[in-house]
Design an enzyme around this catalytic site. Structure first.
Site, PDB file in Angstrom:
ATOM      1  CG  HIS A 473      -2.216   0.739   0.995  1.00  7.98           C
ATOM      2  ND1 HIS A 473      -2.310   1.873   0.223  1.00  7.98           N
ATOM      3  CD2 HIS A 473      -3.474   0.500   1.444  1.00  7.98           C
ATOM      4  CE1 HIS A 473      -3.563   2.302   0.207  1.00  7.98           C
ATOM      5  NE2 HIS A 473      -4.283   1.492   0.931  1.00  7.98           N
ATOM      6  CE1 TYR A 589      -9.072   7.028   6.798  1.00  7.46           C
ATOM      7  CE2 TYR A 589     -10.033   5.958   4.875  1.00  7.46           C
ATOM      8  CZ  TYR A 589      -9.001   6.657   5.464  1.00  7.46           C
ATOM      9  OH  TYR A 589      -7.891   6.982   4.725  1.00  7.46           O
ATOM     10  CB  THR A 602      -6.588   8.958   0.453  1.00  9.71           C
ATOM     11  OG1 THR A 602      -5.698   8.805   1.568  1.00  9.71           O
ATOM     12  CG2 THR A 602      -6.316   7.894  -0.584  1.00  9.71           C
TER      13      THR A 602
END
Length: 771
Positions: A473, A589, A602
């Site tokens: 990630h 979230y 993001t």
């Protein structure tokens, strides 16, 4: 062995008459072709760098400007250099070397070039100003105002023609820093439905104190960084959220992407790998040449492409305190894992990329290899699945020299990793729940030692031909790997195809050197470290409660008829489902992108709002249809507005995160920031967007689309939910939680999501059979 023969370019023997050299012409030919390929690649990168550097200008535009300028001055009988040559002649004896006519030509070209560069800079700055306006996002869905139309026309005019992947990078605006006052206000608004009055008043006092005292000082440093750096968030986000984390990245950070759900192009493992690997390498070639079109909203508004840079030839390297990202400019091989052995497979031969059938041939050789793993080799990747510090220590102790370093370099410097899995995974109509749950868990963590979790991504091909991805990630967010995956799935069954027997099209290569088995010398102490990491990883993996279910009662087609955003509809349904599941609300979230700005990643949409909670309470107490419908529309409008704020740089969580980082650098403690950043996200959600709709015919073949992907739970007592809207009539949900929590159950939550979706649709009293 063939590969050994190709690896030696010449042999020599010593005789009484001297040294006799025996050159291998085939090997020398391969060296020549390899060098030619490298130089071509360098030239293409240099050319793309120039084109990107002058975009929206072009060589053709340069010629037009210079020739037009020279022609105008000749017609008007003016000095094309505007006196430039005359001024230079006062200091340099130009006339000795260049005639008067040539001086005019040179001066005209220089001034024309300056004019061309000036035009480019003006276009870039005008475009940057245009892209800083986000009023187009405030329009109601399906309607476009005249101001927005004029704005979009201007954006197109100043965007130039035929942009490459990185063409807009210098024209994108920088991420703005919200005011401390606005961030504190929005934070308090987001937590109001989650706090009792006494706790809320306390938090309000902390926020007011922070806003008056420490906040402005921290904000000054952030403003300074925003003026100096390309993005005031992204580097700190990458370092502190990802690379400095010392826990396992498997489950906690890495995520997965699934294959088609109902389509099985071939059951031959090597063939599926052949087509998929070839498609991925074709994508890499387009990426290297910057031939991938930049993603543009509404076919007009460009998004940042910076995250694509580390997709290939990249690996996360462990460190004692922090990891680093290692990226190679070029890699000509992939690393393949099968039944405990690692292999190096070259992707080029005769100066070209291997064809699908040739890659299948290499995979067949690996599958047919009956050799046993070397001691410690089979479970070696467990080091990448466990805690980061033990892996860093083991790497420094056992993998810095000799064959271990050479073999580790092959893996870390590979274009990407492939696992030829020895299990079978697939959606089974007879057992849909268990088969999909098993499939998801296999992609998320496998056996905890058969995926190299540090690699930018792993392609996993199962024994029955099903496949998927596992991605690290830190280097990029899910839409980037999703862009690649869409390309692969669109290429695989349709454009590349298979023979009737299920093999890749084409013929095997008669002289193709085989894969090289990696060699290891792993001592017993290192094997103990591997086992310890494996124990940690297995405990984590066994605790994952995963549930995937296709929701096909209705899709975005029917939701749009409700005049509601599909994403808002689903997010509100998740809140209703969560309340029914746990009897309470929680901090939620939802990931939103900020790629409208340079190097954006993001932002968080805090989906649990006062408006949503009011709607959920009305549904729980079975309020009237009119009341619930009114509250639902208010909640959807609120969600849409919050999503717009997040996308346009006015979110709160990244701002608060950066303020906290600055406070730590200054050695200041903030009770407000400490409490804000310690709050757990018990419901973490994300939508997997379809980005390249032109690759798929969703009307005729909605099944030819990925069934999405998912991630592990963020909180020990919470849920992780990912969803993908497929066509008009299907939404796939991926739910994760932990078995160890008595509060969660992924399958129960899935049932609550389904019922919440149906109950919300019933409020609109639409005919469900009408699409």
């Amino acid at each position: 062995m063939a590969e050994a023969h190709q690896a030696v370019a010449f042999q020599f023997t010593v005789t009484p008459d001297g040294i006799d050299l025996q050159l291998c012409h085939e090997a020398l030919r391969q060296i020549y072709l390899s060098g030619l390929h490298s130089w071509k690649k360098r030239f293409i990168r240099f050319k793309n760098g120039v084109m990107t550097g002058v975009y929206p200008g072009s060589p053709g535009g340069f010629m037009v400007v210079v020739v037009s300028y020279m022609s105008y001055n000749k017609y008007q009988q003016l000095d094309p250099s505007l006196g430039l040559i005359a001024k230079l002649g006062q200091h340099m004896p130009i006339s000795r070397y260049i005639s008067t006519d040539n001086q005019k030509i040179v001066g005209g070209v220089l001034v024309g070039t300056g004019l061309w560069v000036t035009i480019i800079m003006i276009m870039r700055n005008v475009l940057k100003s245009l892209l800083s306006w986000h009023g187009w996002m405030r329009a109601r869905h399906g309607s476009v105002s005249w101001s927005t139309r004029i704005w979009m026309l201007l954006v197109k005019v100043f965007s130039g023609r035929k942009p490459m992947l990185y063409s807009f990078q210098n024209s994108l605006p920088r991420l703005p820093v919200p005011s401390v006052k606005d961030t504190c206000r929005r934070y308090l608004e987001s937590v109001r439905p989650l706090m009792e009055d006494e706790k809320y008043e306390r938090m309000k006092g902390l926020a007011e104190d922070f806003e008056k005292n420490l906040g402005p000082r921290l904000q000054w440093y952030l403003k300074l960084k925003s003026w100096w750096a390309s993005n005031y968030v992204s580097d700190w986000w990458e370092e502190y959220i990802y690379l400095r984390g010392r826990g396992p990245i498997m489950v906690n950070s890495n995520y997965y992407a699934m294959d088609f759900l109902y389509v099985f192009p071939t059951s031959i493992q090597a063939a599926r790998a052949g087509n998929a690997i070839h498609a991925i390498m074709l994508y890499r070639r387009k990426l290297d040449r910057a031939q991938i079109k930049p993603l543009m909203l509404l076919h007009t508004i460009p998004m940042c492409s910076a995250q694509y840079e580390c997709m290939f030839n990249s690996s996360r390297v462990p460190g004692v305190e922090t990891d680093t990202l290692q990226h190679m400019n070029e890699s000509k091989h992939i690393a393949v894992y099968h039944k405990g052995r690692y292999f190096k497979v070259w992707m080029f031969y005769d100066g070209r990329l291997l064809l699908p059938r040739e890659i299948e041939q290499q995979m067949e050789r690996i599958l047919a290899d009956q050799s046993e793993p070397l001691p410690g080799e089979e479970k070696l990747a467990a080091l990448t699945a466990g805690e980061r510090t033990p892996w860093a220590n083991a790497r420094e102790t056992y993998f810095v020299r000799g064959k271990n370093k050479q073999s580790l370099d092959v893996i870390e410097k590979a274009a990407f990793c492939v696992t030829l899995d020895d299990t079978e995974q697939r959606f089974e109509e007879a057992n849909p729940v268990k088969s999909l749950d098993s499939y998801a868990k296999s992609l998320l963590h496998g056996k905890c030692h058969d995926r190299w979790f540090d690699k930018s991504f792993n392609l996993i091909v199962f024994k029955n031909g099903t496949m998927g991805l596992n991605a690290e990630h830190s280097w990029a967010d899910a839409p980037i790997i999703g862009h690649l995956w869409e390309h692969v799935l669109s290429m695989d069954p349709v454009r590349l195809g298979y023979t009737e027997e299920g093999h890749c099209c084409g013929e095997p290569h008669p002289n193709l050197p085989g894969p090289q088995k990696l060699q290891w010398d792993i001592p017993a102490e290192c094997q103990d470290a591997i086992e310890r990491s494996l124990t940690v990883a297995r405990t984590l993996a066994d605790d994952v409660d995963s549930h995937i279910f296709p929701f096909n009662d209705f899709g975005k087609g029917l939701i749009k008829k409700c005049r509601t955003s599909p994403d808002a509809f689903i997010q509100i349904a998740l809140q209703l489902a969560h309340y029914r599941d746990k009897g309470k609300f929680c901090l939620t979230y939802e990931a939103s992108m900020t790629r409208l700005f340079r190097e954006g990643r993001t932002e968080t949409v805090r989906s649990c709002t006062m408006e949503t909670c009011a709607f959920v309470r009305a549904m729980i107490r079975e309020g009237t249809r009119e009341e619930c419908l009114k509250l639902l529309k208010q909640a959807a409008d609120k969600h849409q507005n919050m999503y717009r704020l997040a996308m346009t740089g006015e979110g709160i969580d990244r701002h608060l995160f950066c303020l906290y980082v600055v406070s730590k650098y200054l050695g200041e403690d903030s009770a407000f920031l400490k409490e804000v950043l310690s709050e757990p996200w018990r419901l973490s959600t994300s939508q997997t967007p379809l980005q390249q709709l032109e690759l798929f015919d969703l009307v005729k073949h909605p099944e030819y689309v990925s069934s999405g992907g998912g991630f592990g739970p963020v909180a020990d007592d919470g849920y992780g939910v990912s969803y993908i809207i497929v066509g008009e009539n299907l939404i796939n949900f991926h739910i994760s939680s932990k078995h160890s929590s008595p509060e969660t159950d992924s399958h129960r939550f899935g049932g609550n999501i389904r019922q919440a979706m149906l109950d919300m649709l019933d409020l609109f009293q639409l005919d469900k059979k009408t699409n």
